[in-house]
Motif scaffolding. Structure first.
Motif, PDB file in Angstrom:
ATOM      1  N   THR A   1      -6.497   2.306  -8.866  1.00  0.00           N
ATOM      2  CA  THR A   1      -7.320   0.898  -8.025  1.00  0.00           C
ATOM      3  C   THR A   1      -6.803  -0.474  -7.794  1.00  0.00           C
ATOM      4  OG1 THR A   1      -9.015   1.303 -10.771  1.00  0.00           O
ATOM      5  CG2 THR A   1      -8.479  -1.002  -9.771  1.00  0.00           C
TER       6      THR A   1
ATOM      7  N   THR B   1      -7.212   0.585  -4.196  1.00  0.00           N
ATOM      8  CA  THR B   1      -8.320   0.010  -3.532  1.00  0.00           C
ATOM      9  C   THR B   1      -8.283  -1.257  -3.256  1.00  0.00           C
ATOM     10  OG1 THR B   1      -9.301   1.635  -4.750  1.00  0.00           O
ATOM     11  CG2 THR B   1     -10.263   0.112  -3.896  1.00  0.00           C
ATOM     12  N   VAL B   2      -7.914  -1.872  -3.817  1.00  0.00           N
ATOM     13  CA  VAL B   2      -7.908  -3.927  -3.849  1.00  0.00           C
ATOM     14  C   VAL B   2      -6.722  -4.149  -2.674  1.00  0.00           C
ATOM     15  CG1 VAL B   2      -7.252  -6.181  -5.493  1.00  0.00           C
ATOM     16  CG2 VAL B   2      -8.615  -3.795  -6.222  1.00  0.00           C
TER      17      VAL B   2
ATOM     18  N   ALA C   1       1.117  -1.923  -0.334  1.00  0.00           N
ATOM     19  CA  ALA C   1       0.226  -0.391  -0.240  1.00  0.00           C
ATOM     20  C   ALA C   1       0.823   1.087   0.233  1.00  0.00           C
ATOM     21  CB  ALA C   1      -1.280  -0.196   0.829  1.00  0.00           C
TER      22      ALA C   1
ATOM     23  N   THR D   1      -6.363  -2.369  -0.568  1.00  0.00           N
ATOM     24  CA  THR D   1      -6.480  -2.054   0.882  1.00  0.00           C
ATOM     25  C   THR D   1      -8.279  -2.392   0.938  1.00  0.00           C
ATOM     26  OG1 THR D   1      -7.143   0.094  -0.111  1.00  0.00           O
ATOM     27  CG2 THR D   1      -5.401   0.144   1.408  1.00  0.00           C
ATOM     28  N   THR D   2      -9.321  -3.058   0.699  1.00  0.00           N
ATOM     29  CA  THR D   2     -10.354  -3.404   1.383  1.00  0.00           C
ATOM     30  C   THR D   2     -10.248  -4.669   0.554  1.00  0.00           C
ATOM     31  OG1 THR D   2     -11.498  -2.998  -1.296  1.00  0.00           O
ATOM     32  CG2 THR D   2     -10.910  -1.181   0.373  1.00  0.00           C
ATOM     33  N   GLY D   3      -9.356  -5.434  -0.213  1.00  0.00           N
ATOM     34  CA  GLY D   3      -9.465  -6.731  -0.966  1.00  0.00           C
ATOM     35  C   GLY D   3     -10.203  -6.631  -1.330  1.00  0.00           C
ATOM     36  N   ARG D   4     -11.229  -5.759  -2.310  1.00  0.00           N
ATOM     37  CA  ARG D   4     -11.942  -5.764  -2.938  1.00  0.00           C
ATOM     38  C   ARG D   4     -11.951  -5.402  -4.330  1.00  0.00           C
ATOM     39  NH1 ARG D   4     -14.884  -4.189   1.359  1.00  0.00           N
ATOM     40  NH2 ARG D   4     -15.336  -2.312   0.490  1.00  0.00           N
TER      41      ARG D   4
END
Length: 270
Positions: free
Chosen positions: A113, A116-117, A60, A119-122
């Protein structure tokens, strides 16, 4: 350490191009020397400097650093360089700077993008970009204004450092079990080196005939060995940073060996 990393990254990138030119001129031994020296600059000197500087963090943190760099190049640096080149009549450089600015915006968006993946796992890490590799044969500068030439030099050093840092970030991503992120960093690093650095190198006249490339390398290595790194070592010693001082002394000794090897290669070409 930023100055050190930038210099070592640039040496790696430039020597890689010098090696290709030596091969084109049927000097395979010189090409091999440039390649081996380039690998030392990247995989030993730069990596050690990065370790001392703590340049590689979590995935991150690395993405945030990359986003900041790409945002600056996209929004500020390359647009300014393009405007100045256009004003100075260097239209080919203005076009290239504008194209690279757009690329850096796409890199920033992909990294956003990915962050975001991470840090959120999505979501899904974007696919890596593919470099449109530019060949850099020997040639004179293709720009006329001193300001454009100076901006090209700044850009070349920046692209070389971006390539090197992204390769370090890729290794960190792979080691922490995120191969998709590693591929994104590696793909972007390839664009920075093989497309951006190379394209700027063509306009800057970075590559010359092999004898001139050797002479340029000798001058640079001699300066690092006798002035730059000894000065850094002295300052590091003065503030009690013994690890950095040792690194600078050892690197200065390596650069002196590089200068001697390049000089020997040049002598053999005469």
């Amino acid at each position: 350490m930023t100055t050190t990393m930038k210099g070592e990254a640039y040496a790696y990138a430039a020597y890689s191009l010098f090696a290709a030119e030596a091969d084109r001129q049927a000097h395979p031994a010189v090409g091999k020397l440039f390649r081996s020296t380039a690998q030392t600059e990247l995989n030993e000197h730069l990596r050690e400097a990065a370790t001392l500087a703590g340049a590689v963090g979590s995935n991150a943190a690395n993405l945030r650093q990359a986003i900041n760099g790409e945002t600056y190049e996209h929004q500020v640096m390359y647009h300014r360089f393009a405007d100045q080149a256009r004003t100075d009549g260097d239209l080919e450089a203005a076009k290239l700077f504008t194209e690279i600015a757009a690329d850096e915006g796409r890199h920033r968006d992909a990294y956003r993008t990915a962050l975001t993946v991470v840090t959120t796992g999505r979501g899904t890490i974007p696919a890596p970009p593919k470099a449109d590799t530019v060949s850099v044969p020997a040639g004179l500068p293709k720009v006329k204004a001193a300001r454009t030439q100076a901006n090209l030099d700044t850009a070349l050093h920046g692209e070389a450092l971006a390539h090197a840092k992204y390769m370090l970030y890729a290794a960190q991503a792979r080691q922490t079990g995120n191969p998709a992120l590693a591929r994104l960093f590696e793909g972007t690093a390839g664009v920075e080196l093989h497309e951006h650095f190379a394209g700027e190198g063509v306009l800057a006249g970075l590559v010359r005939p092999t004898k001139k490339n050797l002479s340029k390398a000798i001058t640079g290595e001699h300066n690092e060995a006798t002035t730059l790194y000894p000065g850094f070592a002295k300052r590091a010693t003065a503030v009690g940073d013994t690890a950095a001082a040792r690194y600078f002394r050892d690197t200065a000794a390596d650069e002196a060996k590089h200068a001697a090897a390049f000089q020997q290669a040049l002598n053999q070409l005469h």
